[in-house]
Enzyme design. Structure first.
Site, short mmCIF file in Angstrom:
data_model
loop_
_atom_site.label_atom_id
_atom_site.label_comp_id
_atom_site.label_asym_id
_atom_site.label_seq_id
_atom_site.Cartn_x
_atom_site.Cartn_y
_atom_site.Cartn_z
N PRO A 141 43.70 40.28 31.89
CG PRO A 141 42.09 39.64 33.47
CD PRO A 141 43.58 39.69 33.22
CB CYS A 142 43.11 44.77 29.20
SG CYS A 142 43.50 43.94 27.66
#
EC number: 2.1.1.63
Length: 174
Positions: A141-142
């Site tokens: 989850p950048c």
């Protein structure tokens, strides 16, 4: 001469655009990107695969990965937590990507905090670059990394998608 890596490709609609999945023969997620960034994804995938390259075969819901991502988009935010990825990348990038998976859903951190968490507090810019090179966004989850001032900075899929993902996860107001 090495054989090209045999990969499977799937596409499906989400509330924020068509998503493309690339999966290997062991059903490990190799790449995710939005349809409007497909060329970039294929170029990066080619870089990770080296001279032998890769082949793509159309597959529907390989390894249940599409189903897991569809469940995430429908509100089961934990549906993607256990998905197996094989991302390639440098040692530093993989450290950053492992740390990204430790950010709880519904929370955000800054690039400075990300660098601090891997023991490299001065490497904020390098952490940001590694974050941006993440080939399996959403699952790694950048989008949960924001500016130190709380601003929504950088997201390869576009800031409108980052904002939607964070609102979907209740990390920011809708």
């Amino acid at each position: 001469m090495a054989e090209p890596l045999a990969l499977k490709i799937d596409r499906f609609a989400t509330p924020i655009g068509e998503l493309i999945l690339i999966v290997d023969a062991q059903d490990r997620l190799r790449a995710i990107d939005w349809h409007d960034h497909e060329d970039r994804m294929l170029k990066l995938l080619g870089r990770y695969c080296g001279k032998a390259g890769f082949t793509l075969t159309l597959a529907k819901d390989p390894g249940g990965l599409r189903s897991a991502l569809q469940a995430y988009f429908k509100g089961d935010l934990k549906a993607i937590d256990k998905l197996v990825t094989d991302t390639g990348g440098t040692d530093f990038q993989r450290r950053i990507w492992r740390e990204l998976r430790r950010i709880p859903c519904g929370k955000t951190i800054s690039y400075a905090e990300l660098a601090r968490r891997i023991g490299k507090p001065a490497a904020m810019r390098a952490a940001g670059l590694a974050n941006g090179a993440n080939p399996v966004s959403i699952v790694i989850p950048c989008h949960r990394v924001i500016g130190s001032d709380g601003s929504l900075t950088g997201y390869g899929g576009g800031l409108h998608r980052k904002q939607w993902l964070l609102a979907h996860e209740n990390a920011i107001a809708r």
